[in-house]
Design an enzyme around this catalytic site. Structure first.
Site, PDB file in Angstrom:
ATOM      1  CB  SER B 135     -90.703  29.987 -38.896  1.00  0.00           C
ATOM      2  OG  SER B 135     -90.299  29.500 -37.631  1.00  0.00           O
ATOM      3  CE1 TYR B 148     -85.648  31.300 -40.222  1.00  0.00           C
ATOM      4  CE2 TYR B 148     -86.587  30.970 -38.035  1.00  0.00           C
ATOM      5  CZ  TYR B 148     -86.484  30.584 -39.356  1.00  0.00           C
ATOM      6  OH  TYR B 148     -87.187  29.504 -39.810  1.00  0.00           O
TER       7      TYR B 148
END
Ligand SMILES: Cc1cc2nc3c(=O)[nH]c(=O)nc-3n(C[C@H](O)[C@H](O)[C@H](O)COP(=O)(O)OP(=O)(O)OC[C@H]3O[C@@H](n4cnc5c(N)ncnc54)[C@H](O)[C@@H]3O)c2cc1C
Ligand SMILES: NC(=O)c1ccc[n+]([C@@H]2O[C@H](COP(=O)([O-])OP(=O)(O)OC[C@H]3O[C@@H](n4cnc5c(N)ncnc54)[C@H](OP(=O)(O)O)[C@@H]3O)[C@@H](O)[C@H]2O)c1
Lengths: 439, 245
Positions: B135, B148
């Site tokens: 990501s 995250y």
């Protein structure tokens, strides 16, 4: 929270959106909510797929589950897109029995609005081809509905605008076609009487719909271009397409540039468009691909933004045949007087309907587009009065503003309500539309 | 016949990737914790593309079993795509060690250790492709999602190192790092994101297939993200500390 709207971008609402991945997630979303509505691809124009507390986005649940190449029987999850169904099965010689004017709708949306196409006068509505469906109720139970099992719930769910529960999957039938092409016939008419005569005379054509010049007045009131079509047989195709009749060129849709001002569509541009369009479409026969025939608007992605930030209001009504000529004349005169002009105005003959909240009934249906503004709202109330006076009704899938009284146009509304109460006593399934119309 | 294993197969991104490969005639193995939930996907791939597909059980946290999992597939797949991930709730991750640990293991150690086992097997065989969906959140830790983001940063760094090691060892095994920005998946259904920066799951799949064809190894899903992240990475720390991103 997300700001959602229908295709008309009016009204808009802040909604909590949940996209359940599967049955388990859907059940927990439904049982934990006190109010919820299903949403497919948001192609209804107004507020039927909006619920502030819980809007259940189903378009990700788009699996094709079963297909019988002998009969064309297809089972799929409700989020599957019509465009995907066509892309998958047209190359194998199958097409949907009924299609709306855009392919960016979901199977669930087609059932919940019981959509009709240009072939309604001969083929009926989409619901007529649904064999069975699986519905998740307010308490999380999944029930199978068909003509034999839970027949009342089945009838109420077809055209029920998501108010009986969430359609998880459905079984329906595709029809056989020889080619991806349509033999299109164009006929220009001078006035409303001639247009209606043409519809009657061409009743045997599979598909027919008229683009009506809503700015033509006086002698020309109701002048139209009638488009008829038949699925082309192989021998009707030009030689070069005959070897591969199911192949079709993928059309690349264009997007509008961002920030279209609200005045892009005004009475001048609409008038100019109508003049040019009428002049450009000469009577005659030609072979066109299915995309061009059924989905001309899909060529421009997000064309709804042409109406600027305030959005658009679509108005679609149907008038019973006996009173159609008188009613349509009054409506077209009212539109002409208002001078707002409807960019896309479509007239079409409908056959008998299936009752409950399903829109179609035998008669003529007129669809009009207007910019969303106070003047349009005034005009539409006036059109409502004409529709009511002529025993007609307004299509829920297009509506964003009508009043509860207009539900009188649906004679089985009371029966629908009773069924819905039985299936969902707490009224969990509700949309901004159902709240507005007290459905 | 090319076989593609997709782990984290219930994600919408994974489903788009599986469809893309099936559309090219590949055989699919779909892996998720509850393979029963994949029955519809298996049917869908067969009906749409006429290709074979099957579902298998897999838990990325069960790292001790990763090797055995790969060996249980029969033949080692030609391509493996790992889409497993968990965003978690940032505020919860700040206060609840177990929650943060789960996010870290699901995004970093689990996928990295799976690829470790897979890479060694592919190197021994002589060919293969590993595609890791990481990501842009891993490009610089930000207040709103750094638990995250840090785990994705770990995964991105792992993929980078693995790629270099295999290249230097002369192996034909390829490693691709995919850096999506916002993707319109079920997981993001309730989040308002800027349209220009938000991709459909199909775009992620298309970007992977294009990169595969062109031999690219590190890709952003919408090109604009390369620019956005370059700007975010280049902000001097005193400035970065103050901006809300
Ligand atoms: C350009 C254009 C042309 C159109 N042409 C036609 C036409 O020719 N004929 C016609 O009939 N209609 C037409 N429509 C309207 C459109 O076909 C319907 O509004 C259709 O319902 C939209 O499908 P959707 O998946 O986008 O549903 P949405 O707009 O998301 O939802 C519509 C309704 O269906 C319900 N619903 C959706 N999914 C489910 C589900 N899984 N379970 C239960 N309820 C569900 C929603 O609650 C809502 O009440 C047109 C629309 C556009 C934008
Ligand atoms: N959506 C975005 O905007 C975006 C942006 C950048 C990167 N990404 C990355 O793209 C990937 C997919 O994202 P998504 O949006 O599609 O979210 P998602 O649906 O939550 O996808 C994550 C997948 O990982 C699986 N998973 C979680 N824990 C697992 C475990 N222990 N073992 C096996 N599988 C496990 C989940 O399985 P279940 O479905 O069974 O829970 C799910 O299918 C993720 O890695 C995410 O970080 C997404």
């Amino acid at each position: 929270m997300r700001t959602l709207s229908g295709w008309g971008r009016f009204p808009r609402a802040e909604c909590r959106v949940v996209a359940p991945k599967g049955e388990v997630e859907l059940r927990s979303a439904i049982t934990s909510a006190s109010s919820a509505i299903a949403r497919g691809n948001g192609r209804s124009y107004g507020d039927p797929a909006l619920n502030r507390e819980t809007t259940l986005l189903l378009r990700h649940a788009d699996r094709i589950l079963d297909f019988d190449p002998a009969t064309g029987r297809l089972e799929a999850e409700s989020g599957v897109m019509l465009a995907d169904i066509i892309a998958t099965f047209l190359p194998r010689g199958w097409f949907v029995p009924v299609t709306p004017g855009t392919k960016f709708v979901t199977l669930g949306g087609m059932i919940a609005a019981d959509v009709h196409g240009k072939n309604h006068h001969k083929a009926g509505s989409f619901g007529d081809y649904v064999e069975s469906l699986e519905l998740m109720l307010a308490d999380g139970r999944v029930v199978r509905c068909s003509a034999g099992e839970n027949p009342e719930l089945f009838a109420a769910t077809i055209g029920g605008m998501g108010l009986t529960g969430v359609i998880r999957s459905a079984v329906f039938r595709l029809i056989r076609v020889e080619s991806a092409f349509i033999r299109q016939e164009i006929l220009r008419t001078r006035d409303l009487a001639q247009t209606m005569e043409a519809f009657e005379a061409l009743r045997d054509r599979s598909y027919s719909a008229a683009w009506i010049d809503c700015l033509a007045r006086g002698r020309n009131l109701g002048r139209s271009i009638l488009f008829c079509g038949e699925h082309a047989r192989v021998e009707e195709l030009p030689a070069r397409q005959r070897s591969n009749p199911l192949a079709f060129a993928k059309r690349n849709a264009r997007r509008l540039p961002p920030g279209i001002p609200g005045f892009a569509l005004n009475s001048w541009t609409v008038k100019a468009f109508n003049q040019v369009y009428y002049a450009a479409n000469r009577s005659g026969v030609k072979i066109v691909d299915y995309d061009r025939f059924f989905y001309p608007l899909d060529a421009i992605l997000e064309w709804n933004r042409l109406y600027g930030p305030r959005g658009l209001l679509q108005y679609q009504c149907v008038l019973p045949k006996r009173k159609a000529a008188a009613g349509l004349t009054m409506m077209l005169e009212a539109v002409g007087r208002a001078g707002t002009g409807s960019f896309l105005s479509v007239l079409k003959l409908l056959g008998p309907g299936r009752g409950m909240l399903s829109f179609p009934m035998e008669g003529y249906t007129l669809a009009l587009d207007f910019p969303a503004n106070p003047r349009t709202l005034g005009l539409l109330s006036w059109l409502d009065a004409i529709v009511a006076a002529h025993g007609g009704r307004v299509y829920l899938a297009k509506d964003a503003r009508m009043k509860p009284e207009m539900m009188d146009g649906y004679p089985e509304f009371a029966a629908f309500r009773k069924l819905r109460r039985a299936a969902d006593p707490s009224g969990k399934f509700s949309s901004l539309q159902s709240q507005r119309l007290q459905l | 016949m090319t076989t593609v294993l997709v782990v984290g197969a219930r994600s919408d991104i994974a489903r788009a990737i599986a469809r893309s490969y099936a559309g090219s005639g590949c055989e699919l193995i779909l892996a998720a914790r509850s393979p029963d939930a994949l029955a519809g996907d298996v049917a869908d791939l067969k009906l749409r593309y006429g290709t074979a597909a099957r579902a298998v059980a897999f838990d990325v946290l069960d790292t001790a079993q990763h090797g055995a999992f790969l060996d249980s597939l029969g033949e080692l797949p030609d391509t493996m795509v790992c889409v497993v991930g968990l965003m978690g709730d940032q505020t919860q991750s700040e206060h609840d060690v177990a929650a943060a640990d789960l996010v870290m293991r699901t995004n970093y150690t689990g996928p990295a250790l799976l690829f470790a086992e897979a890479a060694n097997r592919m190197v021994a065989r002589g060919f293969g492709q590993l595609v890791g969906v990481s990501s842009v959140a891993g490009e610089r830790g930000r207040a709103r999602n750094y638990v995250y983001g840090s785990a994705k940063a770990g995964f991105t760094a792992y993929l980078s190192g693995l790629r270099q090691r295999l290249a230097q060892a002369g192996s034909k095994v390829r490693v691709m790092t995919v850096l999506p920005g916002f993707v319109r998946t079920s997981a993001l259904a309730d989040m308002e994101t800027p349209g220009l920066l938000t991709a459909e799951p199909e775009e992620v799949a298309a970007a992977i297939r294009k990169a595969e064809a062109k031999g690219r190894e590190r890709i952003y899903v919408r090109p604009i993200w390369r620019l956005v992240m370059a700007v975010i990475r280049s902000l001097p720390e005193p400035v970065f500390k103050k901006v809300k991103l």
